[in-house]
Design an enzyme around this catalytic site. Sequence first.
Site, short mmCIF file in Angstrom:
data_model
loop_
_atom_site.label_atom_id
_atom_site.label_comp_id
_atom_site.label_asym_id
_atom_site.label_seq_id
_atom_site.Cartn_x
_atom_site.Cartn_y
_atom_site.Cartn_z
N GLY A 38 0.72 -1.04 0.03
CA GLY A 38 0.17 0.02 -0.30
C GLY A 38 0.86 0.81 -0.68
N ASP A 59 10.51 -6.92 -1.73
CA ASP A 59 9.51 -7.50 -1.44
C ASP A 59 9.27 -9.06 -0.89
OD1 ASP A 59 6.52 -7.65 -1.18
OD2 ASP A 59 6.21 -5.84 -0.51
N ASN A 67 -5.09 -6.83 -1.62
CA ASN A 67 -3.92 -5.65 -1.47
C ASN A 67 -5.42 -4.36 -3.05
OD1 ASN A 67 -1.53 -7.68 -1.91
ND2 ASN A 67 -2.09 -7.33 -0.23
N LEU A 68 -5.94 -5.03 -3.39
CA LEU A 68 -6.33 -4.24 -4.46
C LEU A 68 -6.96 -2.77 -4.68
CD1 LEU A 68 -7.04 -6.89 -7.80
CD2 LEU A 68 -4.98 -5.78 -7.31
N ARG A 70 -6.66 -1.22 -2.41
CA ARG A 70 -5.40 0.40 -1.78
C ARG A 70 -4.56 -0.12 -2.41
NH1 ARG A 70 -5.17 -3.60 1.62
NH2 ARG A 70 -3.12 -5.09 1.93
N LYS A 83 5.44 -9.08 -6.40
CA LYS A 83 4.76 -7.98 -5.89
C LYS A 83 6.18 -7.25 -6.51
CE LYS A 83 1.59 -7.35 -2.43
NZ LYS A 83 1.31 -6.57 -0.96
N ASP A 127 4.58 -3.04 6.74
CA ASP A 127 3.45 -2.71 7.61
C ASP A 127 4.26 -3.85 8.68
OD1 ASP A 127 2.98 -5.62 6.25
OD2 ASP A 127 1.00 -4.94 6.43
N CYS A 188 -2.76 -4.47 9.15
CA CYS A 188 -3.19 -4.15 8.51
C CYS A 188 -4.33 -5.34 7.77
CB CYS A 188 -3.06 -3.02 6.68
SG CYS A 188 -2.15 -4.11 5.53
#
Length: 363
Positions: A38, A59, A67-68, A70, A83, A127, A188
């Site tokens: 994000g 990553d 995920n999509l 945001r 990713k 995160d 999240c």
Amino acid sequence: MKPAKEELFKRQITLQEIGEVGQEKLQNASVLVVGCGGLGSPIAVYLASSGIGKIHLVDFDTVDITNLHRQVFYSLEDVDQPKAEVLSAFIKKRAPFTEVIFSNNPITKDNVFELIEKVDIIVDGTDSLPTKYLLNDACVIKNKPLVYGSLYKFDGYVATFNVLQNDGSYSTNLRDAFPEMATDIPNCEEAGTLNPIVGMIAMQQVNEVLKLVTGIGKPLINQLRIYNTLQNTELKMKLKPTFLKDKIVKLFKVQTYVDAACSGQNSDWQISPEELKKRLSFRAEANNLEIIAVLNNLKLPFEVQQTIHINSFDADKITVDKSKTYVMVCQRGFNSYRATVKLKNKYPDLEVLNLTGGISSYK
């Protein structure tokens, strides 16, 4: 056809504070973006679009359908793809003057110095609390500036840490705000998030990088900006340098900075979605299973015996039947693995399995 640099960045060069000199500084800069979710994905795209010359994406994760909402630079076609690789390909199509490389492996204590030493600025788009403290401590040790961003529900946090100041000292770091790593802050997946705050904080991080590189404006040093989207309130927490480098050097030697979401999972403690489906299809097998969901409000394609939020998961409070097999589930298999470890530590002889990939992999 490669466009002329002057045309591509014309609007930016027109700014008196940037000009051709500032644009050249951006072209000569290198940035490490850790996390391509994000925060990290828009950060990387906007940095490249601004003309940053070299970007290294890190990553270990793949694109998930959750995920999509945001992470808007990924599409449905990208689901289950790495990713960092997908984002790198996207950037290359629109930023011809940016060199992009990527790593699909997690950043760890073993490789962090190698990754940060080759760049000018490090941006935290993760995160993961252990990773945030790893980046902070490594940047302090190696005298590297760190642009920090973090999210919690409707709150966003942003700061620029460890910047060389005019008197030769370095500005404050993450431990000056939060000396100890909290153990009860959900990510999240656990707490949820609304996409506006994600984009807002990402753009503020981009803004900090551009100010650092070009030398214009006033970076967010010696302070932590906290913004709440629901109330449109802002707080700037002033920081003082109390957690100094010598103390962090000592701490770095003993801390592991391990995040269960990033580290390898014990293969003996896993059950695949296919195997779980097979067991659930036979009544005798199904009756021998105790399924525990470790996230509240998790939509499951099967019934569970218990639902426990990971922050309050306490193995001591779980009454177990050692004749049964316990299967821990969550959205993507990270938080449930933490719970698996806790339950196995409490009951070594108990058969406890983690649903590999979580409900996202259970088609």
